[in-house]
Design an enzyme around this catalytic site. Structure first.
Site, PDB file in Angstrom:
ATOM      1  N   LYS A 282      24.571  89.543  42.297  1.00  0.00           N
ATOM      2  CA  LYS A 282      22.962  89.475  42.407  1.00  0.00           C
ATOM      3  C   LYS A 282      22.606  90.277  43.575  1.00  0.00           C
ATOM      4  CE  LYS A 282      23.141  87.528  46.606  1.00  0.00           C
ATOM      5  NZ  LYS A 282      22.982  88.070  47.971  1.00  0.00           N
TER       6      LYS A 282
ATOM      7  N   ASP B 292      23.648  80.135  48.194  1.00  0.00           N
ATOM      8  CA  ASP B 292      23.249  80.968  47.288  1.00  0.00           C
ATOM      9  C   ASP B 292      23.831  80.518  45.842  1.00  0.00           C
ATOM     10  OD1 ASP B 292      21.994  82.659  48.535  1.00  0.00           O
ATOM     11  OD2 ASP B 292      23.456  84.370  48.697  1.00  0.00           O
TER      12      ASP B 292
END
Length: 283
Positions: A10, A135
């Site tokens: 990401k 996350d």
């Protein structure tokens, strides 16, 4: 039978720190986008409840590895009697700000939930993931998102699919090092998403990373000659965005010797979720 699952990277397209809780966790606003690039996990289900990590990470005890912890967490949550042999083709750097460890944990939760047929819903998997790392939920949900809180409050968004050149400066930056720095900006104004999207993106962690790591400073200064460039997460990786793959690959060809980089497309749906959706349609 063995099964392969993607564990994508990401980027934090922007990252602003708006405060700090009493427990030390930082409040933030950030925009997550997935890349069509990442690690690959190979999982072979077992019937005896044993969880094996066949590719240990140097310097990390297996029991501390997020892959093992995620598998055991799902086992405990569901009282599942199955197990798994897990190996990883690791290409995302540790301490790179690309979410590699969190992505690995989410891939294990989603893949084993699929293979073991434990039928835990996505919201509960995300809650479990949050106990492993801030996350992990974004990877569990699998859609580009605007995040607030400590990163757990997710609001799906669709972001233009740019091409990105991601470069590792050759140093690893532990997240606590950035978040514990007394000079870290912690008072960014909390703004609505519409306003954030209409102003130039930046990362509040970047100043500290550039100050403490000359390699990051030098790389960003070089990369900014070619395209808008920023730190992702707390670093150490930096990225530049381009409208075309050819433009990104041209700059990759110019990267200073000794540095590693790659070109990838930004995507709004995680490659893992695309794969699981396709398998669900087939079955």
């Amino acid at each position: 039978m063995s099964f392969c699952f993607p564990s994508p990277a990401k980027l934090n397209l922007f990252l602003y720190i708006t405060g700090q809780r009493e427990d030390g966790y930082h409040l933030l606003q950030t925009l997550f986008q997935f890349l069509d690039y990442g690690d690959t996990l190979t999982i072979t289900p077992r019937e005896d409840g044993i969880i094996n990590l066949l590719t240990p990470v140097e310097g990390v005890a297996n029991e501390d590895n997020l892959i093992i912890r995620a598998a055991r967490l799902l086992q405990q949550e569901t009282q599942c009697l199955a197990g798994a042999d897990i190996s990883i083709d690791k290409i995302l750097p540790m301490g790179g700000g690309l979410g590699g460890g969190s992505s690995n944990a989410a891939t294990v939760l989603l893949a084993l939930n699929h293979l073991w047929r434990t039928q835990v819903n996505i919201e509960r998997l995300a809650e479990m993931g949050l106990s492993l790392g801030a996350d992990v939920p974004i990877f569990v949900h699998g859609h580009s998102a605007f995040a607030e809180g400590v990163g757990e409050k997710l609001f799906p968004v669709s972001i233009p699919k740019k091409w990105f050149l991601v470069i590792h400066p050759g140093v690893s930056i532990p997240t606590p090092l950035i978040f514990c720095d007394p000079n870290l900006k912690r008072d960014s104004l909390k703004r609505p998403l519409e306003q954030l999207l209409s102003t130039p993106f930046s990362n509040d962690c970047e100043t500290i990373a550039r100050k403490r790591f000359p390699e990051v400073e030098q790389l960003l200064s070089w990369l900014l000659q070619y395209a808008p460039s920023r730190l992702t997460g707390t670093g150490a990786c930096v990225f530049a965005e381009f409208d075309t793959e050819s433009a990104a690959r041209h700059v990759l060809s110019l990267v200073p010797e000794g540095l590693c980089g790659f070109v990838a497309r930004g995507v709004n749906i995680s490659p893992l979720h695309r794969m699981l959706s396709e398998q669900a349609e087939i079955s």
